[in-house]
Design an enzyme around this catalytic site. Structure first.
Site, PDB file in Angstrom:
ATOM      1  N   SER A 112       0.798  -1.379  -0.028  1.00 51.06           N
ATOM      2  CA  SER A 112       0.003  -0.261   0.096  1.00 51.06           C
ATOM      3  C   SER A 112       0.863   1.219   0.139  1.00 51.06           C
ATOM      4  CB  SER A 112      -1.118  -0.035   1.070  1.00 51.06           C
ATOM      5  OG  SER A 112      -1.878  -0.872   0.949  1.00 51.06           O
TER       6      SER A 112
ATOM      7  N   GLY B  10       4.085   9.386   5.926  1.00 50.50           N
ATOM      8  CA  GLY B  10       4.633   8.111   5.446  1.00 50.50           C
ATOM      9  C   GLY B  10       3.351   7.304   5.202  1.00 50.50           C
ATOM     10  N   HIS B  11       3.794   5.969   4.840  1.00 53.55           N
ATOM     11  CA  HIS B  11       2.618   4.898   4.452  1.00 53.55           C
ATOM     12  C   HIS B  11       3.357   3.489   4.787  1.00 53.55           C
ATOM     13  CE1 HIS B  11      -0.889   3.180   2.868  1.00 53.55           C
ATOM     14  NE2 HIS B  11      -1.501   4.797   2.573  1.00 53.55           N
ATOM     15  N   ASP B  12       2.758   2.777   5.099  1.00 54.64           N
ATOM     16  CA  ASP B  12       3.012   1.236   5.287  1.00 54.64           C
ATOM     17  C   ASP B  12       2.376   0.444   4.069  1.00 54.64           C
ATOM     18  OD1 ASP B  12       4.419   1.834   7.389  1.00 54.64           O
ATOM     19  OD2 ASP B  12       2.905   1.033   8.940  1.00 54.64           O
ATOM     20  N   GLY B  13       2.948  -0.661   3.898  1.00 57.10           N
ATOM     21  CA  GLY B  13       2.376  -1.597   2.920  1.00 57.10           C
ATOM     22  C   GLY B  13       2.516  -3.144   3.171  1.00 57.10           C
TER      23      GLY B  13
ATOM     24  N   GLY C 211       2.228 -11.600   3.095  1.00 57.94           N
ATOM     25  CA  GLY C 211       3.612 -12.105   3.614  1.00 57.94           C
ATOM     26  C   GLY C 211       4.596 -10.955   3.326  1.00 57.94           C
TER      27      GLY C 211
END
Length: 469
Positions: free
Chosen positions: A73, A311-314, A318
């Site tokens: 993401s 920010g952003h995480d993805g 897994g």
């Protein structure tokens, strides 16, 4: 703000140590530090990258700095950037109703079909059920077909009433890009971002990633690793999370956002106003612990003890990626991993990096209280449901529990069809902590009501409505 140069030898060794400590099979780290006036005339930006571990525990192929990982993401910020380019060009505005761009749009709620805007999609406030992962095939019409089926998705909350993470909205934004540019989303990303930024190891399609050493996801790490049953998600989810990259390329993208929209050679990718709007406050998050306290256009916004980070995480099947920018210091840090959860690594590593380089400290990790907190769970008991997810909150043997049942394509792909049952530990009024399966970290669970009275649970960045008793 004074910054300290990057000690490459230290961070290479420390990263390898922390990745091993947290049981992650393989990972990459990238740190960007823009040159500042204090560095002297002619100083250049510092870019440091390192890699450790393996791409696949079954093959043992080593991870390198040129290997590619799914950034999940984090891709949403890239999609949002191209949307903002089109805003710059006057193709549409943030407040343009989506139906004016895609006349055939038909959502589950006819009123939302008429009034949902580009801004609602960028800020995750549309209320469209966010976890619709319909596989509409591998063709160039995958997004067109996906949007044609969005009418079957539920409306989880009234338009603009609250914030809830919405993958579906970003697939719809991808379709907007296609309709306006006449290109597929994949082609538009290449022409408008990848090529101008000079990215050589960034792709959107599996067959493109395969030419590089590429990471395989793992559902479990440590001494008994479990490889994910499939590599990736359907093409219809592309704009929400299918970019594959290396940290060096991710940092080039981050640099553009730190420099007001310019590439390394001075080419303008996005207007200064567009860059500022993406990082600026747009809407509040009901739960402010897991990701950020508020949302911009694509970016989430974090308060790091008085310093504003974005920010952003993805997370894909897994694999987990993390990107943080501290604009006031001109620093960005990117981590790619091939384990489903990297929160404990993030908490330890990013605290060390930002405190060492700019003396900025992250908030303390979310933990359960040392002493039990007495909170009456009665108002929160019941069943909460949205597309593919059922949350049941109940009391048994004097403890509060949450049973989570996931269904649909993601559950099938990740092998998570069995319900998870975990204790909810009270942290404060309407706030509880839970430690899901396969996680080393506690996650916040927030109960709240809309101004109009509807009750919701906020968990995993999603707002889920309570079913009537």
């Amino acid at each position: 703000m004074t910054t300290t140069p990057i000690d490459a030898a230290h961070w290479e060794a420390r990263f390898a140590e922390l990745v091993k400590k947290h049981g992650i099979p393989g990972a990459q780290l990238g740190i960007l530090r823009l040159a500042s006036a204090s560095d002297g005339a002619g100083a250049e930006d510092e870019v440091f990258t390192t890699a450790t571990g393996v791409l696949h525990t079954g093959t043992g192929q080593p991870a390198t700095t040129d290997s590619v990982f799914q950034i999940g993401s984090v891709s949403k910020v890239w999609t949002a950037t191209v949307v903002m380019q089109l805003v710059d060009e006057g193709r549409f505005a943030l407040d343009t109703p989506v139906v004016e761009i895609i006349p055939e749009l038909s959502l589950g709620d006819p009123e939302v079909t008429k009034t949902v805007t580009v801004w609602h999609l960028l800020t995750h406030t549309s209320g469209i059920d966010g976890d619709v992962f319909t596989d509409t095939g591998r063709g160039d019409d995958a997004l067109e077909k996906y949007v044609a089926q969005l009418g079957e998705a539920a409306q989880n909350h009234p338009l603009g009433a609250t914030w809830s993470y919405c993958n579906s909205g970003f697939s719809l934004l991808g379709r907007i890009i296609e309709v306006v540019t006449g290109l597929t989303w994949d082609q538009a990303m290449k022409e408008r971002l990848f090529a101008p930024l000079g990215l050589t190891h960034t792709t959107t399609l599996p067959e493109e990633a395969m030419v590089f050493g590429h990471a395989m996801g793992h559902l479990k790490g440590g001494d008994d690793p479990q490889v994910a049953p499939v590599w990736g998600l359907p093409r219809s989810v592309g704009p929400a999370g299918l970019i594959t990259s290396r940290t060096e390329d991710v940092l080039a993208f981050a640099r553009m956002h730190l420099t007001g929209g310019l590439t390394q050679d001075g080419t303008r990718i996005l207007s200064e106003e567009g860059v500022a709007a993406m990082a600026a406050y747009q809407t509040e998050c009901p739960e402010k612990i897991l990701l950020g306290d508020s949302w911009g256009l694509g970016w989430f916004r974090c308060d790091w003890n008085g310093h504003r980070a974005i920010g952003h995480d993805g997370n894909t099947i897994g694999q987990a990626a993390l990107l943080r920018l501290l604009p006031e210091a001109g620093i960005a840090v990117s981590v790619n991993t091939n384990l489903g959860s990297a929160i404990p690594l993030y908490q330890e590593l990013y605290e060390e990096i930002f405190s060492a380089l700019v003396d900025v400290h992250l908030p303390a990790p979310f933990e359960v209280p040392a002493e039990p907190v007495d909170v009456d769970p009665t108002p929160y008991l019941g069943t909460y449901a949205r597309e593919s997810v059922l949350e049941e909150v109940y009391v048994e043997k004097g403890k509060t529990w949450m049973r989570t049942t996931v269904s649909g394509p993601v559950a099938e792909a990740s092998g998570d069809a069995e319900p998870e049952v975990h204790e909810l530990i009270a942290v404060g009024d309407a706030l509880f902590a839970v430690k899901p399966d396969k996680s080393e970290a506690y996650y916040p669970v927030r109960f709240y009501s809309l101004p109009t009275g509807e009750e919701y649970i906020h968990f995993g960045a999603r707002a889920t409505p309570k079913r009537p008793a």
